[in-house]
Design a protein around this motif. Structure first.
Motif, short mmCIF file in Angstrom:
data_model
loop_
_atom_site.label_atom_id
_atom_site.label_comp_id
_atom_site.label_asym_id
_atom_site.label_seq_id
_atom_site.Cartn_x
_atom_site.Cartn_y
_atom_site.Cartn_z
N THR A 35 0.87 -1.17 0.00
CA THR A 35 0.00 0.00 0.00
C THR A 35 0.92 1.23 0.00
OG1 THR A 35 -0.07 0.21 2.41
CG2 THR A 35 -1.75 -1.22 1.39
N PRO A 36 0.38 2.39 -0.33
CA PRO A 36 1.22 3.59 -0.26
C PRO A 36 1.83 3.81 1.14
CG PRO A 36 -0.77 4.06 -1.50
CD PRO A 36 -0.93 2.68 -0.92
N GLU A 37 1.05 3.51 2.16
CA GLU A 37 1.54 3.68 3.54
C GLU A 37 2.66 2.68 3.85
OE1 GLU A 37 -1.81 3.16 2.84
OE2 GLU A 37 -2.37 5.28 3.00
N ASN A 38 2.48 1.43 3.42
CA ASN A 38 3.51 0.42 3.66
C ASN A 38 4.78 0.71 2.87
OD1 ASN A 38 1.90 -0.89 5.47
ND2 ASN A 38 1.47 -2.65 4.17
N LYS A 39 4.62 1.30 1.72
CA LYS A 39 5.78 1.70 0.92
C LYS A 39 6.62 2.72 1.69
CE LYS A 39 7.04 3.46 -3.63
NZ LYS A 39 6.55 3.87 -4.95
N ILE A 40 5.96 3.68 2.30
CA ILE A 40 6.65 4.70 3.11
C ILE A 40 7.33 4.05 4.32
CG2 ILE A 40 6.29 6.71 4.61
CD1 ILE A 40 4.02 7.51 2.62
N LEU A 41 6.60 3.14 4.98
CA LEU A 41 7.16 2.46 6.16
C LEU A 41 8.35 1.60 5.78
CD1 LEU A 41 3.89 1.38 8.01
CD2 LEU A 41 5.42 3.27 8.59
N LEU A 42 8.24 0.90 4.64
CA LEU A 42 9.35 0.05 4.18
C LEU A 42 10.58 0.91 3.88
CD1 LEU A 42 10.37 -2.77 3.43
CD2 LEU A 42 9.58 -2.31 1.11
N GLU A 43 10.37 2.02 3.22
CA GLU A 43 11.50 2.90 2.91
C GLU A 43 12.16 3.40 4.19
OE1 GLU A 43 12.62 6.56 -0.06
OE2 GLU A 43 10.52 6.32 0.51
N MET A 44 11.36 3.81 5.17
CA MET A 44 11.92 4.25 6.46
C MET A 44 12.71 3.14 7.12
SD MET A 44 8.71 6.36 8.15
CE MET A 44 9.15 5.68 9.73
N ALA A 45 12.14 1.94 7.12
CA ALA A 45 12.78 0.81 7.78
C ALA A 45 14.10 0.43 7.11
CB ALA A 45 11.83 -0.39 7.81
N LEU A 46 14.08 0.36 5.79
CA LEU A 46 15.31 0.01 5.08
C LEU A 46 16.37 1.09 5.24
CD1 LEU A 46 13.85 -1.56 1.82
CD2 LEU A 46 14.89 -2.75 3.77
N MET A 50 19.52 -0.65 6.92
CA MET A 50 20.66 -0.91 6.06
C MET A 50 21.48 0.34 5.75
SD MET A 50 19.06 -3.48 3.25
CE MET A 50 18.42 -5.08 3.66
N LEU A 51 20.84 1.33 5.21
CA LEU A 51 21.58 2.47 4.66
C LEU A 51 22.29 3.29 5.74
CD1 LEU A 51 19.02 3.47 1.92
CD2 LEU A 51 21.16 2.23 1.64
N SER A 52 21.64 3.50 6.87
CA SER A 52 22.30 4.28 7.91
C SER A 52 23.50 3.53 8.50
CB SER A 52 21.32 4.68 9.01
OG SER A 52 20.84 3.54 9.69
N ARG A 53 23.39 2.22 8.59
CA ARG A 53 24.54 1.43 9.09
C ARG A 53 25.71 1.48 8.12
NH1 ARG A 53 23.35 -4.17 11.31
NH2 ARG A 53 25.29 -3.76 12.35
N LEU A 54 25.41 1.32 6.83
CA LEU A 54 26.49 1.38 5.84
C LEU A 54 27.14 2.75 5.83
CD1 LEU A 54 24.78 -0.59 2.94
CD2 LEU A 54 26.72 -1.36 4.33
N THR A 55 26.35 3.78 5.98
CA THR A 55 26.88 5.14 6.02
C THR A 55 27.78 5.31 7.24
OG1 THR A 55 24.94 6.00 4.88
CG2 THR A 55 26.26 7.59 6.11
N SER A 56 27.36 4.78 8.38
CA SER A 56 28.18 4.91 9.60
C SER A 56 29.50 4.15 9.49
CB SER A 56 27.40 4.43 10.83
OG SER A 56 27.27 3.02 10.83
N TRP A 57 29.54 3.11 8.65
CA TRP A 57 30.78 2.38 8.43
C TRP A 57 31.70 3.10 7.45
CZ3 TRP A 57 28.13 -2.88 7.04
CH2 TRP A 57 27.51 -3.42 8.18
N GLY A 58 31.15 4.08 6.75
CA GLY A 58 31.94 4.76 5.72
C GLY A 58 32.04 3.95 4.44
N ALA A 59 31.13 3.01 4.27
CA ALA A 59 31.14 2.11 3.11
C ALA A 59 30.31 2.72 1.99
CB ALA A 59 30.61 0.74 3.52
#
Length: 133
Positions: A35-46, A50-59
């Motif tokens: 759903t549009p709402e789940n799409k937003i939630l999925l993007e926030m969760a990912l 994933m992305l914030s952790r990779l950024t914190s590693w400098g990868a």
């Protein structure tokens, strides 16, 4: 949405790795019940998982690869294909985690050996090469 933000802010990794009684991750429900709402939630969760952790590693390169996978997941309309892409992204992220963990362990062992100043044979070492660890 606000509750998820709070959970992701405080416990991102633990929340997203929880498996329910049916053996499914919470993320799987977001991926399959599109759903549009789940799409937003999925993007926030990912982003948080994933992305914030990779950024914190400098990868940066890894972050760019995962970012493109996340965007592809969010753009996919076919439920089965979206789930396949999600599983592939999770698998790749797990590989990145393993590489990062191994690198951290290697550096810790190198640092311990460097601090000790001793060789494996028991003699004093004037300098230590990282490749010797």
């Amino acid at each position: 949405e606000e509750m998820l933000e709070v959970l992701l802010d405080k416990f991102p990794y633990r929340v997203l790795r929880l498996i329910d009684a049916n053996g499914k991750l919470a993320m799987e429900y977001l991926v399959t019940n599109w759903t549009p709402e789940n799409k937003i939630l999925l993007e926030m969760a990912l982003q948080s998982w994933m992305l914030s952790r990779l950024t914190s590693w400098g990868a940066t390169l890894w972050m760019e690869v995962i970012q493109s996978k996340v965007q592809a997941i969010l753009a996919e309309d076919d439920k089965d294909r979206r789930m396949t892409m999600f599983v592939e992204a999770c698998s790749l992220f797990k590989q990145y985690e393993n590489v990062e963990a191994t690198s951290i362990l290697e550096m810790a062992l190198w640092k311990a050996k460097l601090k000790s100043g001793w060789t494996n044979g028991g003699g004093k070492r004037p300098a230590l090469d990282r490749g010797e660890c």
